[in-house]
Every structure is written in structure tokens, then in C-alpha cells.
Design a protein around this motif. Structure first.
Motif, PDB file in Angstrom:
ATOM      1  N   ILE A 197      14.999  50.498 -42.587  1.00  0.00           N
ATOM      2  CA  ILE A 197      14.670  51.156 -43.857  1.00  0.00           C
ATOM      3  C   ILE A 197      14.550  52.660 -43.676  1.00  0.00           C
ATOM      4  O   ILE A 197      15.038  53.441 -44.503  1.00  0.00           O
ATOM      5  CB  ILE A 197      13.370  50.573 -44.435  1.00  0.00           C
ATOM      6  N   ALA A 198      13.907  53.085 -42.590  1.00  0.00           N
ATOM      7  CA  ALA A 198      13.696  54.512 -42.372  1.00  0.00           C
ATOM      8  C   ALA A 198      15.002  55.237 -42.037  1.00  0.00           C
ATOM      9  O   ALA A 198      15.369  56.214 -42.694  1.00  0.00           O
ATOM     10  CB  ALA A 198      12.673  54.724 -41.264  1.00  0.00           C
ATOM     11  N   THR A 199      15.733  54.748 -41.047  1.00  0.00           N
ATOM     12  CA  THR A 199      16.945  55.447 -40.591  1.00  0.00           C
ATOM     13  C   THR A 199      18.052  55.410 -41.633  1.00  0.00           C
ATOM     14  O   THR A 199      18.565  56.457 -42.053  1.00  0.00           O
ATOM     15  CB  THR A 199      17.451  54.818 -39.280  1.00  0.00           C
ATOM     16  N   ILE A 200      18.445  54.224 -42.058  1.00  0.00           N
ATOM     17  CA  ILE A 200      19.528  54.114 -43.042  1.00  0.00           C
ATOM     18  C   ILE A 200      19.097  54.722 -44.368  1.00  0.00           C
ATOM     19  O   ILE A 200      19.912  55.329 -45.081  1.00  0.00           O
ATOM     20  CB  ILE A 200      19.941  52.636 -43.217  1.00  0.00           C
ATOM     21  N   GLY A 201      17.808  54.590 -44.688  1.00  0.00           N
ATOM     22  CA  GLY A 201      17.305  55.200 -45.918  1.00  0.00           C
ATOM     23  C   GLY A 201      17.423  56.709 -45.898  1.00  0.00           C
ATOM     24  O   GLY A 201      17.801  57.324 -46.902  1.00  0.00           O
ATOM     25  N   TYR A 202      17.103  57.337 -44.760  1.00  0.00           N
ATOM     26  CA  TYR A 202      17.221  58.788 -44.651  1.00  0.00           C
ATOM     27  C   TYR A 202      18.672  59.233 -44.803  1.00  0.00           C
ATOM     28  O   TYR A 202      18.966  60.229 -45.476  1.00  0.00           O
ATOM     29  CB  TYR A 202      16.669  59.254 -43.299  1.00  0.00           C
ATOM     30  N   VAL A 203      19.580  58.506 -44.176  1.00  0.00           N
ATOM     31  CA  VAL A 203      20.999  58.855 -44.259  1.00  0.00           C
ATOM     32  C   VAL A 203      21.497  58.732 -45.704  1.00  0.00           C
ATOM     33  O   VAL A 203      22.199  59.615 -46.220  1.00  0.00           O
ATOM     34  CB  VAL A 203      21.842  57.962 -43.333  1.00  0.00           C
ATOM     35  N   MET A 204      21.134  57.663 -46.373  1.00  0.00           N
ATOM     36  CA  MET A 204      21.581  57.462 -47.746  1.00  0.00           C
ATOM     37  C   MET A 204      20.972  58.483 -48.687  1.00  0.00           C
ATOM     38  O   MET A 204      21.572  58.821 -49.710  1.00  0.00           O
ATOM     39  CB  MET A 204      21.230  56.039 -48.201  1.00  0.00           C
ATOM     40  N   SER A 205      19.781  58.992 -48.365  1.00  0.00           N
ATOM     41  CA  SER A 205      19.189  60.052 -49.181  1.00  0.00           C
ATOM     42  C   SER A 205      20.063  61.296 -49.144  1.00  0.00           C
ATOM     43  O   SER A 205      20.227  61.994 -50.156  1.00  0.00           O
ATOM     44  CB  SER A 205      17.777  60.383 -48.684  1.00  0.00           C
ATOM     45  N   ASP A 206      20.639  61.591 -47.973  1.00  0.00           N
ATOM     46  CA  ASP A 206      21.558  62.728 -47.862  1.00  0.00           C
ATOM     47  C   ASP A 206      22.841  62.469 -48.644  1.00  0.00           C
ATOM     48  O   ASP A 206      23.360  63.372 -49.315  1.00  0.00           O
ATOM     49  CB  ASP A 206      21.886  62.995 -46.389  1.00  0.00           C
ATOM     50  N   ASN A 227      32.556  53.911 -50.748  1.00  0.00           N
ATOM     51  CA  ASN A 227      31.502  52.908 -50.560  1.00  0.00           C
ATOM     52  C   ASN A 227      31.790  52.012 -49.354  1.00  0.00           C
ATOM     53  O   ASN A 227      30.880  51.631 -48.611  1.00  0.00           O
ATOM     54  CB  ASN A 227      31.354  52.053 -51.814  1.00  0.00           C
ATOM     55  N   THR A 228      33.061  51.676 -49.144  1.00  0.00           N
ATOM     56  CA  THR A 228      33.428  50.833 -48.009  1.00  0.00           C
ATOM     57  C   THR A 228      33.071  51.500 -46.693  1.00  0.00           C
ATOM     58  O   THR A 228      32.522  50.863 -45.781  1.00  0.00           O
ATOM     59  CB  THR A 228      34.930  50.518 -48.038  1.00  0.00           C
ATOM     60  N   GLU A 229      33.365  52.785 -46.578  1.00  0.00           N
ATOM     61  CA  GLU A 229      33.065  53.502 -45.340  1.00  0.00           C
ATOM     62  C   GLU A 229      31.554  53.678 -45.149  1.00  0.00           C
ATOM     63  O   GLU A 229      31.049  53.639 -44.025  1.00  0.00           O
ATOM     64  CB  GLU A 229      33.769  54.856 -45.336  1.00  0.00           C
ATOM     65  N   VAL A 230      30.842  53.846 -46.265  1.00  0.00           N
ATOM     66  CA  VAL A 230      29.380  53.957 -46.179  1.00  0.00           C
ATOM     67  C   VAL A 230      28.777  52.643 -45.697  1.00  0.00           C
ATOM     68  O   VAL A 230      27.924  52.621 -44.802  1.00  0.00           O
ATOM     69  CB  VAL A 230      28.776  54.357 -47.542  1.00  0.00           C
TER      70      VAL A 230
END
Length: 376
Positions: A197-206, A227-230
Motif C-alpha cells: 500500500i505504501a510503495t505502490i500507493g506513493y508511485v501511483m500518487s505521482d 494502464n497496461t504498463e502501469v
């Protein structure tokens, strides 16, 4: 694969979160496992400090006092023979328990009534063995009563007899390896949840920042490809994180893998990780605020750890707590780790429950994603 590479680049910038949780996890694993696992194959009685007040002075009371003295440490507490004094000595931890033998001791024993008064320290569960020792002695004494007297020599002889007990079932058969792997993977669920949640969440916030969204809209990259690459980036990060912990178990206790059902832990971990990845997708579509995501990471991971059996075994949790825990995948992950499963069929219920949660999280996340897209 520009988006995919950028996702991994941003994820690598947040490596401090992964390193922090991973470092704490392996440090605690080394500390808790440094003493090794030992199996106790026999009952070991704990010697307590007893205060004995004998108001009877009969052969039976002296025999009981002698029997208790052989199995415990005794203290002279004649000056504190009243109830208040005895309790004060126990509170101050001068003694663990006090035994008061009344004047009508023999008559009470013959009537098979409660013959002695026991004061014990409720803070020490082991004091229950005092009552067991007294009951044992009096049962043997009553069995020898004949012609108006007790045969205390026969009682002492019977109590000195020991039986050799050989365990033929139960207990650990692999030197504690299964207990170690169980504890390792159970605790790992808490760390994986927090890191995902923390790591992927931070990346998706960017990636969800307005300037990034605007640049994506005017670029030639299609939304489906973006979206596929994300999602591929999220999957890569998740696989890398989970692989670290699985390899950690191999490195720390690789020689014991053959002693346990390691495939059960592997399959369960992969399915659980997928479920938490789907939950992370849901969280990312609920909010863009990284501080809220950090809060969810801490609260959700710790909350699930406490009510699902990570920190406290499920058998010690109340029915109400477990009823709430059943609404989250961590409960089923811990449940499968804690029991024997020799085939996929044996693991079917717990794995199916975790996958059902994954589908639920993914479905709600997709609904929120579509709503957000329309709003933008």
C-alpha cells in the motif's frame, strides 16, 4: 515501455520504505529465531516458595508439609499466620503461596471436604500446581486409611514411584522447523500489506498528479496501453517484494525446507499477495493523497495483524474479533498457514476466499476508476 520503465524508476526512489520494513522484519526474525526451537518431551514442575502454617500438628499434616517441602521451597511465616499477613507476604512476593492446615485437618480429610486453606499469587499461573500437589497427597492418604489411621509410609512410597512416559504422537516432529516457518510467513503478511500500500500507493500518487494526467492526454500513448504498463509495473514491484521474503526464508532456514510443507506456504503467499495487490488498486482509486495512503497502510496492516492472528494466535482471540477478521483476506491466509494441508484440495477453501476478496477489491476499484475518469 516508457511508462513501465518510469514506474519502476519512481518505485526505486521509494526504496527506503521497502528497506525499512524489510530490515525490521528480518531483524525481528533473527532475534526471535536466534534461540532455536526446542521440543519439551516431558512435564517439568516449577519449584515455588511456599509458606506452610500447620495448626493441626498431626502425623498426616506433618506428612503433607514434608511432601510439599520436597517439591517446593518453604519459608517460615509463623509470624504472619493470619489471612492479612499471608496476603501481604504474597503481595510483596516473599512467597508464591501459603498453605494453612487447620486443627480439624484429619476429620475434614476423612469427610473428603476441602481440608486446607490456600492463598496464592494470582499473577503467577504456576501456583495452581500447589493445589494439585495437595489433592494428590490427600487422595493417596485417604486410600490407605484403615483401622483408624493413615499408612503414611505407603503414601510416601506411592508418591515416589515414577512412570516412564514415551510420547508417540503430537508435538513437533521436525525440530521446531514448522513453528518457525509458520511464524515467519504469518508475520510476513503484515509487512507485505504495509509495503504494497505504501510503495505502490506513493508511485501511483505521482502518476495521478494533474500535470502527469495532462501530459498523458496530449501524448500519443493510448489510455489502454498506459494502464497496461502501469499495471505491469505494479505486478513487477509486487513480485519483487514477495520474492525477497520467500528467498529470505530459504536463506535463513533452507536446510529445513524439506521438513515442512513449503509448497503450502509458497502458494498461500502468492495468492495472498495478489489479493493485497488488488486491495492496493482499490486504495489508489479511492484517493490520490499520499498521506492518506500512508495512514491506510499503517492502520490496515496493523489492524489486520492484531485481529487476524499475526500477533496473537487465532485460538486466543474472541469470537467477535474473529467474526470481523473473516471480512478480510489476512484471516484466511493465517488460517491456512496454521493447519496441515497436503494438497490443493485441502487448501481450496482458504485460497478461494482470498481470491474472492481479490475479485471484490478489483471490481470496486474498477468502478471507482471509471467514475474518476468520467469526473475528469
Amino acid at each position: 515501455m516508457t511508462v513501465y520503465r518510469y514506474f519502476l524508476k519512481v518505485a526505486f526512489k521509494n526504496k527506503s520504505i521497502i528497506l525499512m520494513y524489510t530490515g525490521i522484519f528480518f531483524l525481528l526474525t533473527l532475534i526471535t529465531g536466534s534461540g532455536g526451537q526446542t521440543d519439551e518431551s516431558r512435564f517439568v514442575s516449577t519449584k515455588l516458595t511456599l509458606g506452610i502454617v500447620d495448626k493441626s500438628g498431626t502425623a498426616l499434616s506433618k506428612g503433607l508439609s514434608s511432601y510439599l517441602s520436597e517439591r517446593n521451597y518453604t519459608e517460615d511465616i509463623s509470624e504472619a499466620a493470619d489471612e492479612k499477613g499471608l496476603k501481604e507476604n504474597i503481595f510483596l512476593e516473599k512467597i508464591d503461596a501459603a498453605v494453612v492446615i487447620p486443627e480439624d485437618f484429619e476429620e475434614t480429610v476423612l469427610r473428603k471436604q476441602e481440608a486446607v486453606m490456600i492463598y496464592s499469587d494470582q499473577r503467577k499461573p504456576e501456583t495452581v500446581q500447589v493445589k494439585n500437589q495437595i489433592s494428590k497427597y490427600l487422595v493417596f492418604a485417604n486410600a490407605t486409611y484403615q483401622d483408624g489411621g493413615f499408612d503414611l509410609e505407603r503414601v510416601s512410597g506411592a508418591l515416589r514411584e515414577e512412570s516412564e512416559v514415551k510420547l508417540i504422537g503430537g508435538g513437533s516432529k521436525n525440530g521446531g522447523a514448522d513453528a518457525w516457518f509458520n511464524q515467519y510467513f504469518n508475520f510476513m503478511s503484515y509487512v507485505i500489506t504495509a509495503i504494497y500500500i505504501a510503495t505502490i500507493g506513493y508511485v501511483m500518487s505521482d502518476f495521478r498528479e494533474e500535470r502527469i494526467e495532462d501530459r498523458r492526454k496530449i501524448s500519443s500513448v493510448k489510455l489502454s496501453k498506459f494502464n497496461t504498463e502501469v499495471y505491469l509495473g505494479q505486478l513487477t514491484v509486487a513480485v519483487a517484494i514477495t520474492s525477497i521474503f520467500i528467498l529470505g526464508a530459504v536463506v535463513l532456514r533452507g536446510g529445513d525446507i524439506a521438513k515442512v510443507d513449503f509448497s503450502k506456504y509458497m502458494i498461500n503467499t502468492v495468492v495472498f499477495s495478489f489479493s493485497i495487490l488488488c486491495f492496493t488498486y482499490l486504495v489508489n482509486n479511492m484517493t490520490r493523497n499520499r498521506f492518506i495512503k500512508n495512514g491506510i497502510s499503517n492502520v490496515f496492516s496493523l489492524g489486520m495483524a492484531f485481529i487476524s492472528g499475526v500477533f496473537i494466535s487465532q485460538e486466543f482471540l474472541g469470537k467477535g474479533v474473529l467474526a470481523v477478521a473473516k471480512f478480510f483476506p489476512t484471516y484466511y491466509f493465517i488460517r491456512l498457514n496454521n493447519r496441515d494441508a497436503s494438497s490443493i484440495g485441502d487448501m481450496g477453501y482458504e485460497l478461494a476466499a482470498q481470491l474472492a476478496f481479490a475479485v471484490l477489491f478489483l471490481t470496486i476499484g474498477l468502478m471507482l476508476s471509471r467514475r474518476n475518469s468520467r469526473a475528469n
